[in-house]
Design a protein around this motif. Sequence first.
Motif, PDB file in Angstrom:
ATOM      1  N   LEU A   1       5.144   9.987  -6.651  1.00  0.00           N
ATOM      2  CA  LEU A   1       6.598  10.337  -7.361  1.00  0.00           C
ATOM      3  C   LEU A   1       6.820   9.831  -8.691  1.00  0.00           C
ATOM      4  CD1 LEU A   1       8.581   9.003  -4.121  1.00  0.00           C
ATOM      5  CD2 LEU A   1       7.799  11.593  -4.692  1.00  0.00           C
ATOM      6  N   ARG A   2       6.387   8.694  -8.934  1.00  0.00           N
ATOM      7  CA  ARG A   2       6.695   8.358 -10.527  1.00  0.00           C
ATOM      8  C   ARG A   2       5.431   8.402 -11.378  1.00  0.00           C
ATOM      9  NH1 ARG A   2       9.760   5.684 -13.944  1.00  0.00           N
ATOM     10  NH2 ARG A   2       9.289   3.725 -14.903  1.00  0.00           N
ATOM     11  N   HIS A   3       4.406   7.874 -11.275  1.00  0.00           N
ATOM     12  CA  HIS A   3       3.367   7.599 -12.113  1.00  0.00           C
ATOM     13  C   HIS A   3       2.281   8.994 -11.952  1.00  0.00           C
ATOM     14  CE1 HIS A   3       4.799   3.420 -12.886  1.00  0.00           C
ATOM     15  NE2 HIS A   3       4.865   4.150 -13.971  1.00  0.00           N
ATOM     16  N   THR A   4       2.829  10.082 -12.256  1.00  0.00           N
ATOM     17  CA  THR A   4       2.146  11.265 -12.135  1.00  0.00           C
ATOM     18  C   THR A   4       1.103  11.662 -12.871  1.00  0.00           C
ATOM     19  OG1 THR A   4       3.771  12.550 -12.762  1.00  0.00           O
ATOM     20  CG2 THR A   4       3.662  12.182 -10.361  1.00  0.00           C
ATOM     21  N   ARG A   5       1.085  10.805 -14.129  1.00  0.00           N
ATOM     22  CA  ARG A   5      -0.012  10.991 -15.253  1.00  0.00           C
ATOM     23  C   ARG A   5      -0.584   9.963 -15.527  1.00  0.00           C
ATOM     24  NH1 ARG A   5       1.002  15.337 -18.632  1.00  0.00           N
ATOM     25  NH2 ARG A   5       0.123  14.443 -20.208  1.00  0.00           N
TER      26      ARG A   5
ATOM     27  N   ALA B   1      -7.897   3.243  -9.934  1.00  0.00           N
ATOM     28  CA  ALA B   1      -8.418   4.633  -9.558  1.00  0.00           C
ATOM     29  C   ALA B   1      -7.666   5.710  -9.144  1.00  0.00           C
ATOM     30  CB  ALA B   1      -9.737   4.277  -8.818  1.00  0.00           C
ATOM     31  N   ALA B   2      -6.782   5.195  -8.287  1.00  0.00           N
ATOM     32  CA  ALA B   2      -5.622   6.053  -7.635  1.00  0.00           C
ATOM     33  C   ALA B   2      -4.789   6.767  -8.609  1.00  0.00           C
ATOM     34  CB  ALA B   2      -5.074   5.432  -6.427  1.00  0.00           C
ATOM     35  N   LEU B   3      -4.284   5.984  -9.530  1.00  0.00           N
ATOM     36  CA  LEU B   3      -3.220   6.411 -10.538  1.00  0.00           C
ATOM     37  C   LEU B   3      -4.019   7.526 -11.596  1.00  0.00           C
ATOM     38  CD1 LEU B   3      -1.311   3.431 -11.158  1.00  0.00           C
ATOM     39  CD2 LEU B   3      -0.543   5.273 -10.363  1.00  0.00           C
ATOM     40  N   VAL B   4      -5.112   7.120 -11.772  1.00  0.00           N
ATOM     41  CA  VAL B   4      -5.854   8.112 -12.821  1.00  0.00           C
ATOM     42  C   VAL B   4      -6.311   9.366 -12.165  1.00  0.00           C
ATOM     43  CG1 VAL B   4      -8.121   8.275 -14.098  1.00  0.00           C
ATOM     44  CG2 VAL B   4      -6.770   6.247 -14.264  1.00  0.00           C
ATOM     45  N   GLY B   5      -6.886   9.005 -10.605  1.00  0.00           N
ATOM     46  CA  GLY B   5      -7.243  10.144  -9.980  1.00  0.00           C
ATOM     47  C   GLY B   5      -6.203  11.131  -9.411  1.00  0.00           C
ATOM     48  N   GLY B   6      -5.064  10.521  -9.190  1.00  0.00           N
ATOM     49  CA  GLY B   6      -3.972  11.290  -8.819  1.00  0.00           C
ATOM     50  C   GLY B   6      -3.316  12.085 -10.136  1.00  0.00           C
ATOM     51  N   TYR B   7      -3.628  11.724 -11.134  1.00  0.00           N
ATOM     52  CA  TYR B   7      -3.332  12.649 -12.380  1.00  0.00           C
ATOM     53  C   TYR B   7      -4.311  13.558 -12.392  1.00  0.00           C
ATOM     54  CZ  TYR B   7      -2.836  13.941 -17.586  1.00  0.00           C
ATOM     55  OH  TYR B   7      -2.571  14.629 -18.381  1.00  0.00           O
ATOM     56  N   LEU B   8      -5.381  13.348 -12.222  1.00  0.00           N
ATOM     57  CA  LEU B   8      -6.733  14.263 -12.394  1.00  0.00           C
ATOM     58  C   LEU B   8      -6.612  15.374 -11.159  1.00  0.00           C
ATOM     59  CD1 LEU B   8      -9.295  12.120 -14.248  1.00  0.00           C
ATOM     60  CD2 LEU B   8      -7.618  13.684 -15.432  1.00  0.00           C
ATOM     61  N   ASP B   9      -6.733  14.995 -10.116  1.00  0.00           N
ATOM     62  CA  ASP B   9      -6.986  15.718  -9.045  1.00  0.00           C
ATOM     63  C   ASP B   9      -5.828  16.149  -8.118  1.00  0.00           C
ATOM     64  OD1 ASP B   9      -9.903  15.528  -9.792  1.00  0.00           O
ATOM     65  OD2 ASP B   9     -10.137  13.655  -8.521  1.00  0.00           O
ATOM     66  N   GLY B  10      -4.652  15.304  -8.523  1.00  0.00           N
ATOM     67  CA  GLY B  10      -3.537  15.586  -7.746  1.00  0.00           C
ATOM     68  C   GLY B  10      -3.188  14.699  -6.298  1.00  0.00           C
ATOM     69  N   ASP B  11      -1.965  14.159  -6.214  1.00  0.00           N
ATOM     70  CA  ASP B  11      -1.726  13.254  -5.154  1.00  0.00           C
ATOM     71  C   ASP B  11      -2.242  13.736  -3.638  1.00  0.00           C
ATOM     72  OD1 ASP B  11       0.803  13.151  -3.232  1.00  0.00           O
ATOM     73  OD2 ASP B  11       1.094  14.624  -4.869  1.00  0.00           O
ATOM     74  N   GLU B  12      -2.183  15.000  -3.693  1.00  0.00           N
ATOM     75  CA  GLU B  12      -2.478  15.376  -2.175  1.00  0.00           C
ATOM     76  C   GLU B  12      -3.919  14.984  -1.775  1.00  0.00           C
ATOM     77  OE1 GLU B  12      -2.171  17.850  -4.650  1.00  0.00           O
ATOM     78  OE2 GLU B  12       0.029  17.999  -4.435  1.00  0.00           O
ATOM     79  N   ARG B  13      -4.795  14.911  -2.972  1.00  0.00           N
ATOM     80  CA  ARG B  13      -6.091  14.445  -2.628  1.00  0.00           C
ATOM     81  C   ARG B  13      -6.568  13.243  -2.630  1.00  0.00           C
ATOM     82  NH1 ARG B  13     -10.381  18.135  -6.073  1.00  0.00           N
ATOM     83  NH2 ARG B  13     -10.874  19.396  -4.278  1.00  0.00           N
TER      84      ARG B  13
ATOM     85  N   VAL C   1       0.603  -1.285  -0.068  1.00  0.00           N
ATOM     86  CA  VAL C   1      -0.054   0.049   0.088  1.00  0.00           C
ATOM     87  C   VAL C   1       0.747   1.117  -0.065  1.00  0.00           C
ATOM     88  CG1 VAL C   1      -1.965   1.322   1.397  1.00  0.00           C
ATOM     89  CG2 VAL C   1      -2.085  -1.216   1.132  1.00  0.00           C
ATOM     90  N   GLU C   2       2.017   1.410   0.803  1.00  0.00           N
ATOM     91  CA  GLU C   2       2.661   2.311   1.025  1.00  0.00           C
ATOM     92  C   GLU C   2       3.652   2.655  -0.530  1.00  0.00           C
ATOM     93  OE1 GLU C   2       5.635   1.970   4.154  1.00  0.00           O
ATOM     94  OE2 GLU C   2       3.833   1.693   5.550  1.00  0.00           O
ATOM     95  N   GLY C   3       4.038   1.662  -0.900  1.00  0.00           N
ATOM     96  CA  GLY C   3       4.605   1.451  -2.317  1.00  0.00           C
ATOM     97  C   GLY C   3       3.685   1.856  -3.312  1.00  0.00           C
ATOM     98  N   ILE C   4       2.312   1.797  -3.666  1.00  0.00           N
ATOM     99  CA  ILE C   4       1.548   2.299  -4.621  1.00  0.00           C
ATOM    100  C   ILE C   4       1.261   3.608  -4.287  1.00  0.00           C
ATOM    101  CG2 ILE C   4      -0.795   2.174  -5.191  1.00  0.00           C
ATOM    102  CD1 ILE C   4      -0.889  -0.963  -4.795  1.00  0.00           C
ATOM    103  N   ALA C   5       1.219   3.997  -2.975  1.00  0.00           N
ATOM    104  CA  ALA C   5       0.807   5.401  -2.514  1.00  0.00           C
ATOM    105  C   ALA C   5       2.137   6.307  -3.026  1.00  0.00           C
ATOM    106  CB  ALA C   5       0.666   5.593  -1.054  1.00  0.00           C
TER     107      ALA C   5
ATOM    108  N   PRO D   1      -3.975  10.115   0.187  1.00  0.00           N
ATOM    109  CA  PRO D   1      -4.459   9.838   1.524  1.00  0.00           C
ATOM    110  C   PRO D   1      -5.922   8.876   1.054  1.00  0.00           C
ATOM    111  CG  PRO D   1      -4.106  12.181   1.461  1.00  0.00           C
ATOM    112  CD  PRO D   1      -3.853  11.653   0.050  1.00  0.00           C
ATOM    113  N   ALA D   2      -6.786   9.181   0.430  1.00  0.00           N
ATOM    114  CA  ALA D   2      -8.027   8.473  -0.056  1.00  0.00           C
ATOM    115  C   ALA D   2      -7.662   6.801  -0.344  1.00  0.00           C
ATOM    116  CB  ALA D   2      -8.995   9.174  -0.933  1.00  0.00           C
ATOM    117  N   PHE D   3      -6.622   7.030  -1.246  1.00  0.00           N
ATOM    118  CA  PHE D   3      -6.072   5.569  -1.458  1.00  0.00           C
ATOM    119  C   PHE D   3      -5.729   4.831  -0.408  1.00  0.00           C
ATOM    120  CE2 PHE D   3      -2.611   2.851  -2.324  1.00  0.00           C
ATOM    121  CZ  PHE D   3      -3.132   1.802  -2.860  1.00  0.00           C
ATOM    122  N   THR D   4      -4.771   5.453   0.280  1.00  0.00           N
ATOM    123  CA  THR D   4      -4.188   4.782   1.532  1.00  0.00           C
ATOM    124  C   THR D   4      -5.300   4.363   2.524  1.00  0.00           C
ATOM    125  OG1 THR D   4      -2.025   5.763   1.202  1.00  0.00           O
ATOM    126  CG2 THR D   4      -2.572   5.046   3.442  1.00  0.00           C
TER     127      THR D   4
END
Length: 193
Positions: A100-104, A162-174, A91-95, A177-180
Amino acid sequence: MDTTTKRPSPARARLIDAATRLFYEEGIHAVGVDRILEEAEVTRATLYKQFGGKENLVLAYLRGEDEMLRGMFAEAGAAVARPAELMDAVVEGIAGDIRLRHTRGCPFINAAAEYPDASGAVRRLIDEHREWFRSTLQEVATAAGLERPAEVAASLVLLRDAALVGGYLDGDERVTPAFTRTAGAVIDAHRGR
């Protein structure tokens, strides 16, 4: 018997590096061969000698992503002593990957959107990667003593997508934490009582 080790061609490595960056940042079909050649500083003949064409370069790009993720799993497994700790490390690795890496977005989901033919080589490679990811998560959940490990794995794959797509669209700050929080809830719901 030949005991020499064949070194990868520097030109091949430059092609893969350029393709990896460009395909991920701009999209596979949006990036033409000429752009890759310019970035890698190689000739068209070199590209065709090394890969035979753009699609094989796409496959090399996706294999590199697959190898990187498998390596991350192997490192996480080597760094923890107990299977339950590995579940947390996943879970920490995916977060961390979202942050850090897959921001798009996910490179595999992005590629699948550009290659809709489910029987094509690109989609088959994507399917193989996803099956490895799902089965690895199921093995980790089983080793951690979680109930219904196949359900845990399916949920974590869905949450990662969902988190990878959401991270790109909404930013990892949002999203992170929801993914974790959600992944933790899935894991906790399947712990033995």
